[in-house]
Design an enzyme around this catalytic site. Sequence first.
Site, PDB file in Angstrom:
ATOM      1  N   ASP A 125       0.811  -1.237   0.000  1.00 42.88           N
ATOM      2  CA  ASP A 125       0.000   0.000   0.000  1.00 42.88           C
ATOM      3  C   ASP A 125       0.839   1.281   0.000  1.00 42.88           C
ATOM      4  OD1 ASP A 125       0.722  -0.513   2.622  1.00 42.88           O
ATOM      5  OD2 ASP A 125      -1.195   0.020   3.503  1.00 42.88           O
ATOM      6  N   LYS A 257      10.370  -5.648   9.394  1.00 45.73           N
ATOM      7  CA  LYS A 257       9.925  -7.005   9.149  1.00 45.73           C
ATOM      8  C   LYS A 257      11.114  -7.958   9.348  1.00 45.73           C
ATOM      9  CE  LYS A 257       6.474  -4.541   7.383  1.00 45.73           C
ATOM     10  NZ  LYS A 257       6.607  -3.786   6.134  1.00 45.73           N
TER      11      LYS A 257
HETATM   12  C1  LIG Z   1       5.982  -2.705   5.485  1.00 44.76           C
HETATM   13  C2  LIG Z   1       6.237  -2.692   4.055  1.00 44.76           C
HETATM   14  C3  LIG Z   1       6.600  -1.514   3.397  1.00 44.76           C
HETATM   15  C4  LIG Z   1       6.671  -0.169   4.101  1.00 44.76           C
HETATM   16  O1  LIG Z   1       7.556  -0.187   5.144  1.00 44.76           O
HETATM   17  P1  LIG Z   1       7.344   0.644   6.509  1.00 44.76           P
HETATM   18  O2  LIG Z   1       8.549   0.267   7.294  1.00 44.76           O
HETATM   19  O3  LIG Z   1       6.070   0.221   7.118  1.00 44.76           O
HETATM   20  O4  LIG Z   1       7.348   2.075   6.132  1.00 44.76           O
HETATM   21  C5  LIG Z   1       6.851  -1.591   2.054  1.00 44.76           C
HETATM   22  N1  LIG Z   1       6.737  -2.740   1.378  1.00 44.76           N
HETATM   23  C6  LIG Z   1       6.387  -3.886   1.977  1.00 44.76           C
HETATM   24  C7  LIG Z   1       6.287  -5.151   1.190  1.00 44.76           C
HETATM   25  C8  LIG Z   1       6.110  -3.907   3.331  1.00 44.76           C
HETATM   26  O5  LIG Z   1       5.733  -5.048   3.911  1.00 44.76           O
END
Ligand SMILES: *Cc1c(COP(=O)(O)O)cnc(C)c1O
Length: 457
Positions: A125, A257
Site C-alpha cells: 500500500d 519485518k
Molecule cells: C511494510 C512494508 C513496506 C513499508 O515499510 P514501513 O517500514 O512500514 O514504512 C513496504 N513494502 C512492503 C512489502 C512492506 O511489507
Amino acid sequence: MEIPFAESWKIKMVEPIRKSTREEREQWIKEAHYNVFQLKSEQVYIDLITDSGTNAMSDRQWAAMMMGDESYAGARSFFRLKDTIKQLTGFDYVIPTHQGRAAENVLFSYLVKEGDIVPGNSHFDTTKGHIEGRKATALDCTVDEAKDTQLEVPFKGNVDPAKLEKALAEHANKIPFIIVTITNNTAGGQPVSMQNLREVRAIADKYNKPVVFDSARFAENAYFIKTREEGYKDKTIKEIVKEMFSLADGMTMSAKKDAVVNMGGFIATRRQDWYDGAKGYCVQFEGYLTYGGMNGRDMEALATGLDENTEFDNLETRIKQVEYLAKRLDEFGIPYQRPAGGHAIFVDADKVLTNVPKEEFPAQTLTIELYLEAGIRGCEIGYILADRDPVTRENRFNGLDLLRLAIPRRVYTNNHMDVIAVALKNVYDRRNEINHGVRIKWEAPLMRHFTVQLERI
Ligand SMILES: *Cc1c(COP(=O)(O)O)cnc(C)c1O
C-alpha cells in the site's frame, strides 16, 4: 517416537498483556469508529495488526545497541550496517532511512515521474501510495492463481511473465523500473520463486529496464525457496539471499519485518547513478547519509537482526508457527489464502461472511467481529485498503477481501495461536447471523484504511 518441533530460542523477558470483557470492547471499538487502528494497544489482548516493528529482539541485538556510535557523520554503526548488507546482497551502495516507506520516498523521488507506469507483482500500500502520489500508475502483474485463495500452489506471489511482457511491449518508454515485492504481502504473504525472479530479470534485460525488489520479507521468501523450490534444499538461506539479489539492481527495505527490529529501513543498490541521484533526497527528507533517520544503536540492532534472521533455525521457528495456526483453522474449516504465507494468515472474508455485500466491507466486518469476540486485533487487507480508483474515484472491488492475522516475530506462543483459532471459529459458527457490515463516514483520499471512520449498518 519422533521428537516434536519447538522454538529455536527461549524467553528471557516478558511483557504482561490484559484481557477485557465484551462490554468494554463494544464501547472501545465504537469510540475507535470501528477502525482497529484507532484502538489503544491496552484495549487489545493479542495484537495481530501487523508484524511490522512488533518483533522481539534477541539478546544479541540488545547487546549490539550498547555499541551504537551516535556520531552525526561517519558513524561506525553505519559502516557495520553497510558491510552486513553488502555481504548479504552484494550491493555496494546503502542509504539508511527511518523505515520502508521512507526508502520508497527517497528512491522514487529520483526514479518516478508523472505519467510513469511501474509494473510488478502486487504493490504494497505505501509503495502504491508513493507511485500514485507522483501521478504515476502502479500496474499489478501478479499471477492469476493468487486470486483463488483455495488453490494450493507453492509460489502464488509470482509475477505473471506474460502480463509483464505485455506492459513493457506497450509502455516501455513510460516504465522507469520493475518492482517485485518479496514476499508478496498483498497477495497473502506469498513467496516468489527464484525461477520467477530469473524470468523477470530476463524480460527486464530484453527491454533494458532495471529491477527493484521491495524486500521487507526477503528472508522468509528465501526460506520458501529453500523448502519448496527444486534445487535449493541444500543451499543455506544466505546463499539463496545472495542469488535472489544478484537478479536485482537495487532494493527498498522495511527493516521492521525481516531485520527483526522495531524501526528502520534502507535502500541498497549496485548502481552508482541511483545512489548519486537519490542521496540528496535522503539528506532532504531523512537525515545525513550515514544515519538517514536512524540512531547509531538502531543501525547496530538492524545489522545484527539481518544476520540472525538469515539463518535457517530462526526462520523455521517463525514459519512453523504460522503453519501451526493454519492447521488449527483447517480443523474448523475456516477458509484462508492457501498455502499459509510467511508472516500471516489471510482469512478469506468473502467466503466467511457471505451475507455481507461487498459494498459493506466483509473483511472489515470480520475484523470487528474477531476483536469483539476475544480482543484480538487483526487488520483488513481488502476493499478499504484498496482505496478508490484515482481516476474514477470508485471503490475498487476487483481484488481480494481478506482479514490478515499477522504474527509478530518471537512474540506470542502457540497457546496464543490456539486462542486466535478458537475465537475465529466462534465467529465462523455464527457467520450466517451476520448480515450487515459497515459504511464509511469519513475517509482520506489516499491510504484511507489508517484513518477511516466507519459506522455499523
Ligand atoms: C511494510 C512494508 C513496506 C513499508 O515499510 P514501513 O517500514 O512500514 O514504512 C513496504 N513494502 C512492503 C512489502 C512492506 O511489507
